[in-house]
Design a protein around this motif. Structure first.
Motif, short mmCIF file in Angstrom:
data_model
loop_
_atom_site.label_atom_id
_atom_site.label_comp_id
_atom_site.label_asym_id
_atom_site.label_seq_id
_atom_site.Cartn_x
_atom_site.Cartn_y
_atom_site.Cartn_z
N ALA A 118 62.62 42.27 62.53
CA ALA A 118 63.43 43.28 61.84
C ALA A 118 63.66 42.92 60.38
N TYR A 142 61.75 42.37 57.31
CA TYR A 142 60.34 42.62 56.97
C TYR A 142 59.76 41.63 55.98
N TYR A 200 64.51 57.82 62.00
CA TYR A 200 64.52 56.43 61.52
C TYR A 200 64.47 56.34 59.99
N TYR A 216 65.62 53.31 57.99
CA TYR A 216 65.05 52.02 58.40
C TYR A 216 63.63 51.81 57.86
N ILE A 241 59.29 50.39 60.21
CA ILE A 241 60.65 50.69 60.69
C ILE A 241 61.25 49.37 61.15
N TYR A 242 62.50 49.09 60.72
CA TYR A 242 63.13 47.80 61.03
C TYR A 242 64.55 48.06 61.51
N LEU A 243 64.82 47.74 62.76
CA LEU A 243 66.14 47.95 63.35
C LEU A 243 66.88 46.62 63.35
N PRO A 244 67.90 46.45 62.51
CA PRO A 244 68.55 45.14 62.33
C PRO A 244 69.04 44.54 63.64
N GLY A 251 61.37 45.05 64.60
CA GLY A 251 60.79 45.88 63.56
C GLY A 251 59.31 46.06 63.79
#
Length: 229
Positions: free
Chosen positions: A66, A68, A151, A154, A193-196, A200
């Protein structure tokens, strides 16, 4: 430097990089540390003819994916986790660059979903490409699809960049770019797309803008690969 002069060298480097990554696929396993996978990939790259340098530090898994811009750590890769591998080799002074997604066994549904959305965003950008198109148009095409799928917040970076004797060259493909992707341009397309705190996904190929239109320099499509455990 003219794009036509870049094309043979960048394409050759990219094809060699694909060979190295294919070799790594049979070595990835749960319980391997990220840094071990990165070292395996570097060794495979350096065995190839003409390779002068291998930049393989971005092998990141699970929550690390997540971030990047994260680099490999001693984190152990688990079954069913997303693994993001972004790497480059230098062959006779020419750079490759690609990002691939893996999972050792079936990932959770949303992890698979964001990989599918990123793949669709990349193809949306490719479909919008033609000689002379504004780089910002390709970025918006990908960003709009990601936004449509929920998203939008993100996807925090630009869509891509030029490449050749350096890994990052002009033009920049982002929402503010004034550049045009004219015939001869060699560039990346790499939405993410990166979901904390979760995971990701980013998928990246290199492209050449020919007189007829966009040409992919990779031989295999950038999609999530689910490897057997």
């Amino acid at each position: 430097m003219r794009g036509e002069e870049k094309l043979p060298g960048v394409r050759h480097a990219q094809r060699l990089a694909e060979r190295a990554l294919s070799g790594l696929e049979g070595r990835l396993r749960p319980g391997m540390a990220e840094w071990q996978a990165a070292a395996e990939l570097r060794a495979l790259c350096m065995e190839l003819p003409g390779v002068e340098q291998a930049l393989t530090d971005m092998v990141i898994s699970g929550p690390n994916s997540a971030g990047y811009h994260n680099f490999a750590t001693d984190r152990v890769i688990g079954a069913g986790e997303l693994i993001l591998i972004d790497f480059s080799i230098v062959v006779h002074g020419w750079y490759s660059d690609m990002t691939r997604m893996y999972s050792l066994g079936e990932p959770e549904p949303e992890a698979r979903r964001i990989c599918d959305v990123v793949a669709a965003a990349k193809e949306r950008a490719v479909a919008a490409a033609y000689p002379g198109v504004a780089a910002s148009c390709l970025h918006r095409a990908a960003a709009d699809l990601i936004q449509e799928q929920g998203y939008g917040p993100y996807f925090p970076h630009g869509l891509g960049h030029g490449i050749g004797r350096e890994m990052h060259e002009v033009p920049r493909l982002n929402g503010q770019s004034q550049a045009l992707l004219t015939q001869g341009t060699v560039f990346s397309i790499e939405p993410g797309i990166y979901l904390p705190g979760r995971f990701g996904a980013r998928l990246e190929d290199l492209y050449y803008m020919s007189e007829e239109g966009i040409v992919c320099l990779n031989t295999e499509p950038a999609v999530l690969k689910i490897l057997p455990v």
